[in-house]
Design a protein around this motif. Sequence first.
Motif, mmCIF file in Angstrom:
data_model
loop_
_atom_site.group_PDB
_atom_site.id
_atom_site.type_symbol
_atom_site.label_atom_id
_atom_site.label_comp_id
_atom_site.label_asym_id
_atom_site.label_seq_id
_atom_site.Cartn_x
_atom_site.Cartn_y
_atom_site.Cartn_z
ATOM 1 N N LYS A 363 -2.660 -1.700 -5.226
ATOM 2 C CA LYS A 363 -1.859 -1.613 -6.126
ATOM 3 C C LYS A 363 -1.385 -2.931 -6.848
ATOM 4 O O LYS A 363 -1.388 -3.445 -8.055
ATOM 5 C CB LYS A 363 -0.407 -1.047 -5.959
ATOM 6 N N SER A 364 -1.505 -3.814 -5.815
ATOM 7 C CA SER A 364 -1.184 -5.412 -6.202
ATOM 8 C C SER A 364 -2.407 -5.920 -6.915
ATOM 9 O O SER A 364 -2.310 -6.793 -7.709
ATOM 10 C CB SER A 364 -0.991 -6.274 -4.891
ATOM 11 N N THR A 365 -3.631 -5.621 -6.371
ATOM 12 C CA THR A 365 -4.803 -5.968 -7.151
ATOM 13 C C THR A 365 -4.674 -5.447 -8.683
ATOM 14 O O THR A 365 -5.141 -6.611 -9.453
ATOM 15 C CB THR A 365 -6.092 -5.437 -6.661
ATOM 16 N N PRO A 375 0.443 -11.557 -6.984
ATOM 17 C CA PRO A 375 1.204 -11.131 -5.721
ATOM 18 C C PRO A 375 -0.124 -11.112 -4.773
ATOM 19 O O PRO A 375 -1.363 -11.399 -4.679
ATOM 20 C CB PRO A 375 1.059 -9.289 -6.279
ATOM 21 N N ALA A 376 0.650 -11.056 -3.424
ATOM 22 C CA ALA A 376 -0.451 -11.226 -2.212
ATOM 23 C C ALA A 376 -1.040 -10.078 -2.279
ATOM 24 O O ALA A 376 -0.700 -8.892 -2.261
ATOM 25 C CB ALA A 376 0.492 -11.188 -0.924
ATOM 26 N N ILE A 377 -2.487 -10.371 -1.950
ATOM 27 C CA ILE A 377 -3.550 -9.135 -1.713
ATOM 28 C C ILE A 377 -4.334 -9.225 -0.537
ATOM 29 O O ILE A 377 -4.757 -10.506 -0.286
ATOM 30 C CB ILE A 377 -4.503 -9.336 -3.009
ATOM 31 N N THR A 383 0.754 -5.205 2.714
ATOM 32 C CA THR A 383 0.746 -6.391 2.325
ATOM 33 C C THR A 383 1.897 -6.746 1.348
ATOM 34 O O THR A 383 2.499 -7.952 1.586
ATOM 35 C CB THR A 383 -0.634 -6.887 1.550
ATOM 36 N N THR A 384 2.117 -5.922 0.755
ATOM 37 C CA THR A 384 3.183 -6.067 -0.316
ATOM 38 C C THR A 384 4.658 -5.930 0.659
ATOM 39 O O THR A 384 4.768 -4.514 0.833
ATOM 40 C CB THR A 384 3.284 -5.228 -1.507
ATOM 41 N N LEU A 385 5.401 -6.739 0.571
ATOM 42 C CA LEU A 385 6.704 -6.360 1.390
ATOM 43 C C LEU A 385 8.031 -6.109 0.400
ATOM 44 O O LEU A 385 8.971 -5.692 0.811
ATOM 45 C CB LEU A 385 7.024 -7.583 2.445
ATOM 46 N N ALA A 403 5.942 -2.971 -12.399
ATOM 47 C CA ALA A 403 6.421 -3.208 -11.071
ATOM 48 C C ALA A 403 5.465 -2.735 -9.970
ATOM 49 O O ALA A 403 5.121 -1.553 -9.724
ATOM 50 C CB ALA A 403 7.904 -2.754 -10.789
ATOM 51 N N ASP A 404 5.041 -3.712 -8.950
ATOM 52 C CA ASP A 404 4.016 -3.374 -8.026
ATOM 53 C C ASP A 404 4.966 -2.888 -6.712
ATOM 54 O O ASP A 404 5.742 -3.877 -6.113
ATOM 55 C CB ASP A 404 3.147 -4.194 -7.751
ATOM 56 N N LEU A 405 4.947 -1.917 -6.012
ATOM 57 C CA LEU A 405 5.812 -1.524 -5.195
ATOM 58 C C LEU A 405 5.112 -1.551 -3.623
ATOM 59 O O LEU A 405 4.124 -1.315 -3.606
ATOM 60 C CB LEU A 405 6.506 -0.214 -5.276
HETATM 61 MG MG MG Z 1 0.502 -4.626 -2.439
#
Ligand code: MG
Length: 648
Positions: A363-365, A375-377, A383-385, A403-405
């Motif tokens: 998702k973040s990627t 975002p952190a990947i 990974t995503t907090l 929004a990346d959740l």
């Molecule tokens: Mg993520």
Amino acid sequence: MASISISFSPYALARPRVRNPGRASPKKHQHRNTRKLNPSRPQLKVGTNGKEWSSTGVEATTYTRLPPKEDFSLPSFDSSSYDLSSEVKLSDSGVATEIDNDIVLLSDDEGEEEDDNGVDDNLGLNYGKFEIFEGNYDSEMEDEDFDSDEDEEEVKYGKPADIFEGQAVNFTDNDGDLEEEEVKEKGVPAVMRCFDRAKIYVKAGNGGNGVVAFRREKYVPLGGPSGGDGGRGGNVYIEVDGSMNSLLPFRNSVHFRAGRGSHGQGRMQAGAKGEDVVVKVAPGTVIREAGKDEVLLELLHPGQRALVLPGGRGGRGNASFKSGTNKVPRIAENGEEGPEMWLELELKLVADVGIVGAPNAGKSTFLSVISAAKPAIANYPFTTLLPNLGVVSFDYDSTMVVADLPGLLEGAHRGFGLGHEFLRHTERCSALVHVVDGSSPQPEFEFDAVRLELEMFNPELSEKPYVVAFNKMDLPEARKNWPSFKRKLQAQGIEPFCMSAVQRDGTYDMICAAYELLRENKVANKEFKDEDPIHLNHVADMVHKQRTASINDFEISHDSNTNTWHVVGSGLQRFVQMTNWRYVDSERRFQHVLEACGVYKSLMKLGVKEGDTVIVGEMEMVWHDSYDNSGLSSMKGSTASIKWAQWK
Ligand SMILES: [Mg+2]
Ligand SMILES: Nc1nc2c(ncn2[C@@H]2O[C@H](COP(=O)(O)OP(=O)(O)OP(=O)(O)O)[C@@H](O)[C@H]2O)c(=O)[nH]1
């Protein structure tokens, strides 16, 4: 502090008897003054009562359940803002033992194809060796916010009542949602808790006091009263700041107090108004009064500003009290106290599109590829907090906020993992992008599990329009899984997209599809907004209305044990608070007002007796009832003959 010791007759005091004027200060239940008063007049003796790492993996696995222990090998990272090095190993704790036992039990009970080690054939995960990210983040950011009673918290995890295949383990007894909520809340590190929730205290400024002054000038004899009014207290505003995307600043600043108004001065100089305070919140903040469910305000658009608490009115100076019958008023009011309140803020991000999916799906990627967001990947679940926002621009006027959740696990609606904490942020999204890890053993299963979680959290979420992105098509496993996944979804009437976020392959089509969905839905939202214009000062209006209730509305209650009469009414209480006892006429006006609003009459009707205590607001008085009713109005110099400035 000495008791206020003001003794007066409510009706017929030609000269008020003020002992120790200027020392009057609110204090509870002070000892009474036993000064002898003229018994032939009704007398009340007055006293005051004093109140929130990046490494690109090669083999990525998506988990829709809690992952096996061996997968939790963390790369060491020093500068990360999230220190995960201290996860609690449930297998080390009493809790783990309970879970192990229960899972074995569960497989026996349900007769499912799951061996004694608790290995789930579906995913090849060993449920007996879970680790859970629960609580113990001991990074510097959390130290002070973690509840020190860790043991107490663990004790709260009860034995799961009924666990069956496919159902998430629930650490709490099914006794009550309240307990579940509590445990869940505690398990979430403060930085996450504070990301989108905050509790703040707001107080409007007190009004400045009015003063008593007289004009003294050469050649101007009898200059008259010239005491200016106090300035009004500062207001409390809440304003939407477009640059904010969390409520984290409220972790450190909780109290917001507006300035008090300046006192009035001689020569008819009114006091300056108190400084206003503006509390800045992120777009999408919902505001409630602490402990109440009712939503006071919903602030969505940058620049919106709501007046929440109006400052207290400035007290009037003696110039305002001048009248035909009282040309030399020796009276001025205290400034009105500013209202105060505890507010609960809840942030629901205002994103157009929400990216949902299982942990590690990419998702973040995807967000990092379609927007400038970084975002952190990492090849690691969770990974995503905290949610990440990114702006996707097609051209100058077509942009959308995405929004990346955090990833969603099976059982997320019961508090498993992190995704649940933040699902509410999707409530305001007009469309969702569901990212599925194509390389996972069973992408269909992952897809269904996440859909189910959305529905369990809020059925409205599952009804939102969505597009499905089958990710990691660069990997052979994904390419192998794709035909069957596509067939299954098409059978359900869903047309999935495939992409490789890492190689930026197919991502543009994906985002165009999401934008199309958004456009259709935004129109509907706009119409809704036009229908419902928001009046942003209604909270202040409500507070103001409550505070300026009529002085005639009061209730009297009697405590026969202590012979105490309580006269309760917000208008009266405000009047008492604004009465400045250091001025000699205050007392007469006080009596006049109590008489005019019918307090004395009501007390007599209810049978108040000589020596009884009467409490009005913060004032404590002693009742003396020997007087002649008929003689009152005819008494010269009595308060009845003076026209007092109207109470406002
Ligand atoms: Mg993520
Ligand atoms: N081979 C391949 N790997 C990918 C692709 N997309 C993402 N990944 C990898 O998958 C891992 C997880 O990616 P993230 O973007 O962090 O996944 P996420 O869904 O945000 O995960 P959480 O935030 O933990 O829920 C990373 O190692 C990525 O490099 C892809 O298209 N192909």
